[in-house]
Write a protein that holds these residues in place. Structure first.
Motif, PDB file in Angstrom:
ATOM      1  N   GLU A  96      16.345  43.941 -48.821  1.00  0.00           N
ATOM      2  CA  GLU A  96      17.488  43.995 -47.897  1.00  0.00           C
ATOM      3  C   GLU A  96      18.410  45.409 -48.324  1.00  0.00           C
ATOM      4  O   GLU A  96      19.287  45.771 -47.392  1.00  0.00           O
ATOM      5  CB  GLU A  96      18.283  42.583 -48.433  1.00  0.00           C
ATOM      6  N   ARG A 111      13.291  40.095 -52.371  1.00  0.00           N
ATOM      7  CA  ARG A 111      13.980  40.248 -51.054  1.00  0.00           C
ATOM      8  C   ARG A 111      15.331  41.120 -51.527  1.00  0.00           C
ATOM      9  O   ARG A 111      15.849  41.761 -50.182  1.00  0.00           O
ATOM     10  CB  ARG A 111      14.638  38.782 -51.200  1.00  0.00           C
ATOM     11  N   GLU A 117       9.037  31.092 -48.747  1.00  0.00           N
ATOM     12  CA  GLU A 117       9.497  32.243 -49.630  1.00  0.00           C
ATOM     13  C   GLU A 117       9.354  33.419 -48.861  1.00  0.00           C
ATOM     14  O   GLU A 117       8.708  33.545 -48.127  1.00  0.00           O
ATOM     15  CB  GLU A 117       8.227  32.043 -50.744  1.00  0.00           C
ATOM     16  N   PHE A 118       9.984  34.522 -49.522  1.00  0.00           N
ATOM     17  CA  PHE A 118      10.271  35.578 -48.819  1.00  0.00           C
ATOM     18  C   PHE A 118       8.682  36.460 -48.755  1.00  0.00           C
ATOM     19  O   PHE A 118       8.181  36.634 -49.787  1.00  0.00           O
ATOM     20  CB  PHE A 118      11.057  36.719 -49.522  1.00  0.00           C
ATOM     21  N   LEU A 158       9.181  33.543 -44.809  1.00  0.00           N
ATOM     22  CA  LEU A 158      10.435  33.932 -44.370  1.00  0.00           C
ATOM     23  C   LEU A 158      10.351  35.446 -44.463  1.00  0.00           C
ATOM     24  O   LEU A 158       9.729  36.235 -45.461  1.00  0.00           O
ATOM     25  CB  LEU A 158      11.320  33.789 -45.528  1.00  0.00           C
ATOM     26  N   GLY A 159      10.444  36.371 -43.544  1.00  0.00           N
ATOM     27  CA  GLY A 159      10.365  37.864 -43.452  1.00  0.00           C
ATOM     28  C   GLY A 159      11.178  38.311 -42.289  1.00  0.00           C
ATOM     29  O   GLY A 159      11.570  37.578 -41.375  1.00  0.00           O
ATOM     30  N   LEU A 166      16.376  38.339 -41.832  1.00  0.00           N
ATOM     31  CA  LEU A 166      15.333  37.518 -42.260  1.00  0.00           C
ATOM     32  C   LEU A 166      15.113  36.333 -41.575  1.00  0.00           C
ATOM     33  O   LEU A 166      16.317  35.644 -41.793  1.00  0.00           O
ATOM     34  CB  LEU A 166      14.820  37.493 -43.763  1.00  0.00           C
TER      35      LEU A 166
END
Length: 317
Positions: free
Chosen positions: A199, A195, A149-150, A236-237, A207
């Motif tokens: 962005e 997210r 997950e973000f 996720l990042g 990412l």
């Protein structure tokens, strides 16, 4: 006033974690006659001696009763470390002696790892580790991150709940500091929870899977060489998250590694974002002090430093 765990309650929690780990190991067919605590801060880490297996049992958590959520994160960690090991990356991968799954026992969810001899005389070199972090990121770029997950490592629910809860703990943080933290959160929250908002705010910033919990501080000095470890917050990042709050010397070291790998250098605006967000996570962590009283002492220098910094680390609106 805040009610802290007593030394006896802390000892009882550790004993319960050790007993659960030993029982879980035996249930998996391991010989466990002399379980030995190797580490006891946020997790109780137990060598299931004489078996060459270590159990890591998280004990200090925002939501310790949500075993399903804990196990979800643990599966991500087991999967990514196994994948990295299969790629030849120097990492502590899951123990091959047991199934690669979190184990639930007596109210705990734990993971099992190989016992690795530590080079205790070697001092960590955090600047060199920051450069190595670029190598880790280069390897992680191709990890199939469907489940990640973000910015889950930031845990926005924890930050939000903690900033609300800290009203009841004026002995942990003053009203002026709490007001500033809440105003910073108003600025940062949309970029953490979405997210697409991130962005839009930081166009061109890719990412990817990242360690999630300051890898320069989580490289294990093994007798046979350094190993990446403790991927409990894998997420996720932006790569900047893994360098949050480390400062210019470590950032420069990371950029040396990025140039060597042909990957992106750190972005100053994103660093401001992750530094501000990391500071709020530190403040939120004060709410765990009742479970781990020494946190107040550990976190104080970081919070004192935060007071001297520009609002939201100088991040432009």
């Amino acid at each position: 006033m805040t009610a802290f765990l007593t030394p006896q309650q802390r000892a009882d929690r550790t004993s319960a974690a050790v007993e659960a780990a030993a029982a879980a190991g035996r249930g998996l067919g391991l010989t466990v006659t002399d379980p030995t605590v190797l580490h006891d801060v946020f997790s109780v880490v137990v060598h299931l001696a004489p078996s060459p297996v270590v159990a890591r049992v998280p004990t200090v958590l925002p939501r310790p009763d949500d075993l399903a959520a804990i196990a979800h994160r643990q599966r991500d960690e087991l999967d990514v470390t196994q994948w990295l090991g299969d790629q030849g990356v120097p990492v502590i991968a899951p123990s091959p002696l047991v199934p690669r799954e979190p184990v639930r026992r007596d109210g705990f969810s734990m993971t099992l790892w190989p016992f690795v001899d530590e080079a205790r005389s070697k001092e960590p070199d955090y600047v060199a580790n920051a450069e190595k972090t670029a190598d880790l990121h280069a390897a992680l770029r191709t990890y199939p991150a469907r489940r990640l997950e973000f910015l889950s490592a930031a845990d926005p629910r924890f930050i939000e709940d903690s900033l609300a809860l800290l009203d009841r703990h004026p002995d942990l943080i003053g009203a002026a500091d709490l007001d500033r933290a809440r105003r910073e959160w108003q600025l940062l929250e949309p970029l953490v929870r979405s997210r697409s908002a991130f962005e839009a705010r930081f166009p061109g910033i890719d990412l990817q899977p990242i360690h999630g919990d300051s890898p320069p501080a989580n490289i294990f000095n093994a007798v046979d060489g350094d190993l990446f470890a403790d991927f409990e917050l894998v997420t996720l990042g932006p790569v900047e998250w893994d360098l949050a709050a480390l400062g210019p010397e470590h950032e420069a070291a990371y950029n040396r590694g990025a140039r060597r790998n042909g990957t992106r250098l750190l972005d100053q605006e994103v660093l401001a974002f992750v530094n501000a967000l990391g500071a709020l996570r530190i403040i939120a962590t004060l709410t765990l002090a009742p479970q781990l009283p020494e946190l107040v002492r550990y976190l104080k220098p970081a919070i004192d430093h935060w007071r001297t910094t520009p609002f939201a680390a100088g991040m432009s609106r």
